[in-house]
Design a protein around this motif. Structure first.
Motif, PDB file in Angstrom:
ATOM      1  N   UNK A 194      31.109  22.776  -9.023  1.00 52.30           N
ATOM      2  CA  UNK A 194      32.210  22.085  -9.684  1.00 52.30           C
ATOM      3  C   UNK A 194      33.272  21.762  -8.648  1.00 52.30           C
ATOM      4  N   UNK A 195      33.893  20.634  -8.803  1.00 52.81           N
ATOM      5  CA  UNK A 195      34.950  20.193  -7.909  1.00 52.81           C
ATOM      6  C   UNK A 195      36.280  20.423  -8.605  1.00 52.81           C
ATOM      7  N   UNK A 196      37.169  21.166  -7.963  1.00 44.68           N
ATOM      8  CA  UNK A 196      38.504  21.396  -8.530  1.00 44.68           C
ATOM      9  C   UNK A 196      39.531  20.898  -7.525  1.00 44.68           C
ATOM     10  N   UNK A 197      40.486  20.120  -8.007  1.00 49.77           N
ATOM     11  CA  UNK A 197      41.441  19.519  -7.085  1.00 49.77           C
ATOM     12  C   UNK A 197      42.795  19.300  -7.753  1.00 49.77           C
ATOM     13  N   UNK A 198      43.823  19.427  -6.954  1.00 53.36           N
ATOM     14  CA  UNK A 198      45.165  19.056  -7.394  1.00 53.36           C
ATOM     15  C   UNK A 198      45.348  17.570  -7.148  1.00 53.36           C
ATOM     16  N   UNK A 199      46.221  16.968  -7.907  1.00 60.02           N
ATOM     17  CA  UNK A 199      46.557  15.586  -7.614  1.00 60.02           C
ATOM     18  C   UNK A 199      46.538  14.679  -8.816  1.00 60.02           C
ATOM     19  N   UNK A 200      46.791  13.424  -8.515  1.00 59.64           N
ATOM     20  CA  UNK A 200      46.844  12.363  -9.505  1.00 59.64           C
ATOM     21  C   UNK A 200      45.426  11.822  -9.690  1.00 59.64           C
ATOM     22  N   UNK A 201      45.011  11.674 -10.929  1.00 59.55           N
ATOM     23  CA  UNK A 201      43.648  11.246 -11.240  1.00 59.55           C
ATOM     24  C   UNK A 201      43.265   9.963 -10.511  1.00 59.55           C
ATOM     25  N   UNK A 202      44.109   8.985 -10.539  1.00 60.67           N
ATOM     26  CA  UNK A 202      43.819   7.687  -9.921  1.00 60.67           C
ATOM     27  C   UNK A 202      43.543   7.851  -8.418  1.00 60.67           C
ATOM     28  N   UNK A 203      44.354   8.637  -7.742  1.00 65.09           N
ATOM     29  CA  UNK A 203      44.188   8.858  -6.303  1.00 65.09           C
ATOM     30  C   UNK A 203      42.917   9.659  -6.031  1.00 65.09           C
ATOM     31  N   UNK A 204      42.693  10.708  -6.812  1.00 63.44           N
ATOM     32  CA  UNK A 204      41.506  11.539  -6.603  1.00 63.44           C
ATOM     33  C   UNK A 204      40.225  10.755  -6.907  1.00 63.44           C
ATOM     34  N   UNK A 205      40.247   9.934  -7.934  1.00 62.70           N
ATOM     35  CA  UNK A 205      39.080   9.111  -8.245  1.00 62.70           C
ATOM     36  C   UNK A 205      38.753   8.169  -7.087  1.00 62.70           C
ATOM     37  N   UNK A 206      39.790   7.625  -6.457  1.00 60.50           N
ATOM     38  CA  UNK A 206      39.591   6.748  -5.303  1.00 60.50           C
ATOM     39  C   UNK A 206      38.960   7.523  -4.143  1.00 60.50           C
ATOM     40  N   UNK A 207      39.448   8.732  -3.903  1.00 56.92           N
ATOM     41  CA  UNK A 207      38.882   9.572  -2.837  1.00 56.92           C
ATOM     42  C   UNK A 207      37.428   9.938  -3.144  1.00 56.92           C
ATOM     43  N   UNK A 208      37.154  10.269  -4.393  1.00 57.89           N
ATOM     44  CA  UNK A 208      35.793  10.635  -4.781  1.00 57.89           C
ATOM     45  C   UNK A 208      34.836   9.458  -4.646  1.00 57.89           C
ATOM     46  N   UNK A 267      28.505  19.188 -10.996  1.00 59.08           N
ATOM     47  CA  UNK A 267      28.314  19.131 -12.450  1.00 59.08           C
ATOM     48  C   UNK A 267      29.479  18.425 -13.128  1.00 59.08           C
ATOM     49  N   UNK A 268      30.679  18.710 -12.642  1.00 62.55           N
ATOM     50  CA  UNK A 268      31.895  18.134 -13.221  1.00 62.55           C
ATOM     51  C   UNK A 268      33.008  18.265 -12.190  1.00 62.55           C
ATOM     52  N   UNK A 269      34.086  17.560 -12.447  1.00 61.43           N
ATOM     53  CA  UNK A 269      35.256  17.677 -11.586  1.00 61.43           C
ATOM     54  C   UNK A 269      36.475  17.918 -12.461  1.00 61.43           C
ATOM     55  N   UNK A 270      37.411  18.681 -11.932  1.00 57.50           N
ATOM     56  CA  UNK A 270      38.618  19.036 -12.659  1.00 57.50           C
ATOM     57  C   UNK A 270      39.818  18.679 -11.799  1.00 57.50           C
ATOM     58  N   UNK A 271      40.639  17.764 -12.306  1.00 57.52           N
ATOM     59  CA  UNK A 271      41.813  17.272 -11.591  1.00 57.52           C
ATOM     60  C   UNK A 271      43.058  17.769 -12.312  1.00 57.52           C
ATOM     61  N   UNK A 272      43.986  18.311 -11.559  1.00 55.24           N
ATOM     62  CA  UNK A 272      45.169  18.949 -12.149  1.00 55.24           C
ATOM     63  C   UNK A 272      45.909  18.034 -13.119  1.00 55.24           C
ATOM     64  N   UNK A 273      46.055  16.764 -12.800  1.00 51.19           N
ATOM     65  CA  UNK A 273      46.780  15.854 -13.689  1.00 51.19           C
ATOM     66  C   UNK A 273      46.112  15.777 -15.059  1.00 51.19           C
ATOM     67  N   UNK A 281      41.785  29.362 -15.887  1.00 51.68           N
ATOM     68  CA  UNK A 281      41.428  29.647 -17.281  1.00 51.68           C
ATOM     69  C   UNK A 281      40.842  28.408 -17.944  1.00 51.68           C
ATOM     70  N   UNK A 282      41.457  27.264 -17.703  1.00 47.60           N
ATOM     71  CA  UNK A 282      40.962  26.013 -18.275  1.00 47.60           C
ATOM     72  C   UNK A 282      39.543  25.726 -17.787  1.00 47.60           C
ATOM     73  N   UNK A 283      39.347  25.792 -16.486  1.00 44.67           N
ATOM     74  CA  UNK A 283      38.031  25.483 -15.910  1.00 44.67           C
ATOM     75  C   UNK A 283      36.981  26.471 -16.411  1.00 44.67           C
ATOM     76  N   UNK A 284      37.289  27.754 -16.397  1.00 45.42           N
ATOM     77  CA  UNK A 284      36.326  28.757 -16.853  1.00 45.42           C
ATOM     78  C   UNK A 284      35.936  28.520 -18.308  1.00 45.42           C
ATOM     79  N   UNK A 285      36.890  28.150 -19.129  1.00 45.20           N
ATOM     80  CA  UNK A 285      36.610  27.851 -20.531  1.00 45.20           C
ATOM     81  C   UNK A 285      35.672  26.644 -20.653  1.00 45.20           C
ATOM     82  N   UNK A 286      35.880  25.647 -19.818  1.00 43.49           N
ATOM     83  CA  UNK A 286      35.061  24.435 -19.865  1.00 43.49           C
ATOM     84  C   UNK A 286      33.639  24.668 -19.361  1.00 43.49           C
ATOM     85  N   UNK A 287      33.504  25.447 -18.310  1.00 45.22           N
ATOM     86  CA  UNK A 287      32.171  25.611 -17.705  1.00 45.22           C
ATOM     87  C   UNK A 287      31.399  26.787 -18.304  1.00 45.22           C
TER      88      UNK A 287
END
Length: 123
Positions: A17-31, A42-48, A61-67
């Protein structure tokens, strides 16, 4: 260097799983720039998107609940002591600090590697 090789090796044994801080738009561009490895996760989790930033334990807690994994079944691998490693410390999750420059730190990470290939020896 060697990240794709390591991820390809790990994807058949573990859920990644990919976990990252940042703005979704910027992180999506990087990805989009790393499309050759992006699909190994499997999935990615962006702080925004989730409403918490690393190292807030709410992020974990959020990520663990999701995965649907227990924290004892997880390892946070990251290069940032202040967000990645601190997230693990704050959340009781084992950590692996990727430290290619071999910086000194008194922060208590579970593992420390300077070469990404060393991750294969840990896992």
């Amino acid at each position: 260097p060697n990240s794709k090789e390591v991820l390809n090796n790990l994807k058949d044994k573990y859920k990644l799983y990919l976990i990252t801080n940042g703005v979704k738009r910027v992180q999506d561009r990087r990805l989009a720039l790393i499309s050759d490895i992006r699909d190994l996760f499997e999935a990615r989790f962006i702080s925004e998107e989730i409403g918490y930033t690393k190292p807030d334990s709410g992020f974990a807690k959020y990520v663990l609940n999701e995965i649907k994994y227990k924290k004892e079944e997880c390892l946070i691998i990251g290069d940032s002591l202040s967000s990645d490693i601190q997230l693990g410390i704050n959340s009781g999750i084992d950590t692996c600090w990727y430290n290619p420059l071999k910086k000194k730190s008194d922060r208590a990470c579970t593992y420390e590697i300077s070469n990404i290939l060393d991750l294969l020896d840990i896992l």
